[in-house]
Design an enzyme around this catalytic site. Structure first.
Site, PDB file in Angstrom:
ATOM      1  N   GLN A   9      -6.114  -2.598   9.539  1.00  0.00           N
ATOM      2  CA  GLN A   9      -5.557  -3.801   8.908  1.00  0.00           C
ATOM      3  C   GLN A   9      -6.043  -5.047   9.655  1.00  0.00           C
ATOM      4  OE1 GLN A   9      -3.480  -3.416   6.050  1.00  0.00           O
ATOM      5  NE2 GLN A   9      -3.812  -5.604   5.828  1.00  0.00           N
ATOM      6  N   LYS A  32       0.837  -1.208   0.000  1.00  0.00           N
ATOM      7  CA  LYS A  32       0.000   0.000   0.000  1.00  0.00           C
ATOM      8  C   LYS A  32       0.866   1.248   0.000  1.00  0.00           C
ATOM      9  CE  LYS A  32      -3.789  -2.483   2.080  1.00  0.00           C
ATOM     10  NZ  LYS A  32      -4.281  -3.103   3.301  1.00  0.00           N
ATOM     11  N   ASP A  70     -12.169   1.195   2.930  1.00  0.00           N
ATOM     12  CA  ASP A  70     -12.291  -0.260   2.754  1.00  0.00           C
ATOM     13  C   ASP A  70     -13.752  -0.644   2.522  1.00  0.00           C
ATOM     14  OD1 ASP A  70     -10.001  -1.738   2.585  1.00  0.00           O
ATOM     15  OD2 ASP A  70      -9.758  -2.033   4.738  1.00  0.00           O
TER      16      ASP A  70
END
Ligand SMILES: NC(=O)c1ccc[n+]([C@@H]2O[C@H](COP(=O)([O-])OP(=O)(O)OC[C@H]3O[C@@H](n4cnc5c(N)ncnc54)[C@H](OP(=O)(O)O)[C@@H]3O)[C@@H](O)[C@H]2O)c1
Length: 283
Positions: free
Chosen positions: A93, A49, A116
């Site tokens: 995460q 990322k 997300d």
């Protein structure tokens, strides 16, 4: 004609386009990544990322919290990021330690910064068919990969193997809203191969290497292999990443397949940053 659905080519095109959009913005889009503990796989994903962010001119703030962090403290950290105008996207995460309530943690994220697409606010917009919410990155990546290779979804039969909240369910919903006829399979599905053989597009997201072999596929199918599992190569003794599909066994039967690595993985990262740049443009 057999085709490899290369996600790296599509990722690079998305990166080029995002870099142009970022240049036009007054501010640098900024993604806050909250990591709890030191999971080696999470470290790899976060590294990817950061590299992508650098490529398009976005920023990443990487906040590492101890494994023992409390629900209250992680929620407090997210709220701080929610109210920080310099931050346009927040992700937590996964996996989180079992001591934390993952769903409650995700719900703390401001839906406008939920790049997300996992808060109930964003999921509901897709659920009711409004299609204005932020779409979970892997599902969006699969949709974009199919569009790029001009594989129509509307009127087609899609079979998704895997029903997780992160991948299987959002992908099934997204493709259903794109007018596919969708079947979702899981561990309790009887006669998996009978279901999978009927698919025009077969999406497999189980984390079970070689689950899909030649007995599960048929001619003219497109296969999207989402699985990522790290295994030790029996010949070389080295670690390698494999998907859920036995590539060698099916490649002479089906019409297209996304490879692992290099298929859905790069698409997920690119889609996350599409969501981030969209959010930065809106904020
Ligand atoms: N490429 C990417 O960008 C990306 C992104 C996210 C995840 N992944 C990978 O995708 C895989 C799935 O991730 P996830 O988060 O969805 O995993 P997950 O939460 O463990 O869910 C796995 C799903 O697969 C189903 N399943 C497992 N074994 C099966 C079998 N033998 N037959 C039929 N169904 C089976 C499970 O069924 P039940 O519900 O019945 O247990 C479950 O619904 C993992 O390898 C993960 O690393 C890749």
């Amino acid at each position: 004609m057999f085709r490899i659905l290369d996600g790296k080519i599509v990722r690079d095109k998305i990166a080029e386009n995002l870099a142009k959009r970022v240049k036009k913005l007054q501010v640098k889009p900024c993604l806050a990544i909250i990591q709890v503990g030191d999971n080696p796989e999470s470290n790899t994903y976060i590294r990817q990322k950061k590299l992508f962010a650098e490529k398009i001119g976005a920023m990443v703030i990487h906040e590492v919290l101890p494994f023992s962090v409390s629900q209250k403290d992680i929620a407090g950290k997210i709220r701080k990021f929610n109210s920080d105008k310099k931050i346009h996207g927040i992700i937590v995460q996964i996996p989180l330690p079992k001591t934390l309530d993952k769903d409650a943690v995700i719900e703390t994220i401001d839906p406008a910064k939920d790049v997300d697409g996992l808060t109930s606010y964003n999921l509901k917009l897709e659920w009711v068919g409004k299609r204005t919410g932020i779409i979970p990155a892997t599902a969006k990546g699969i949709q974009t990969l199919l569009q790029f290779y001009k594989i129509p979804v509307g009127d087609k039969k899609v079979v998704v193997v895997g029903r997780s909240a992160l991948v299987g369910k959002p992908t099934a919903l997204l493709l259903l809203n794109d007018n596919a006829t969708v079947t979702v399979c899981h561990k309790r599905t009887k006669n998996l191969s009978e279901e999978t053989k009927l698919a025009d597009i077969l999406v497999v997201a189980t984390g079970h290497p070689k689950l899909i072999g030649k007995e599960h596929v048929s001619k003219n199918q497109t296969i999207i292999d989402v699985g990522i599992t790290s295994v030790v190569d029996s010949k070389t003794g080295e670690k390698k990443v494999v998907g859920d599909v036995d590539f060698e066994a099916v490649k002479n039967i089906v019409s297209g397949i996304s490879p692992v690595p290099g298929g859905v993985g790069p698409m997920t990262v690119a889609s996350l940053f599409e969501n981030l740049v969209d959010s930065a443009e809106k904020q």
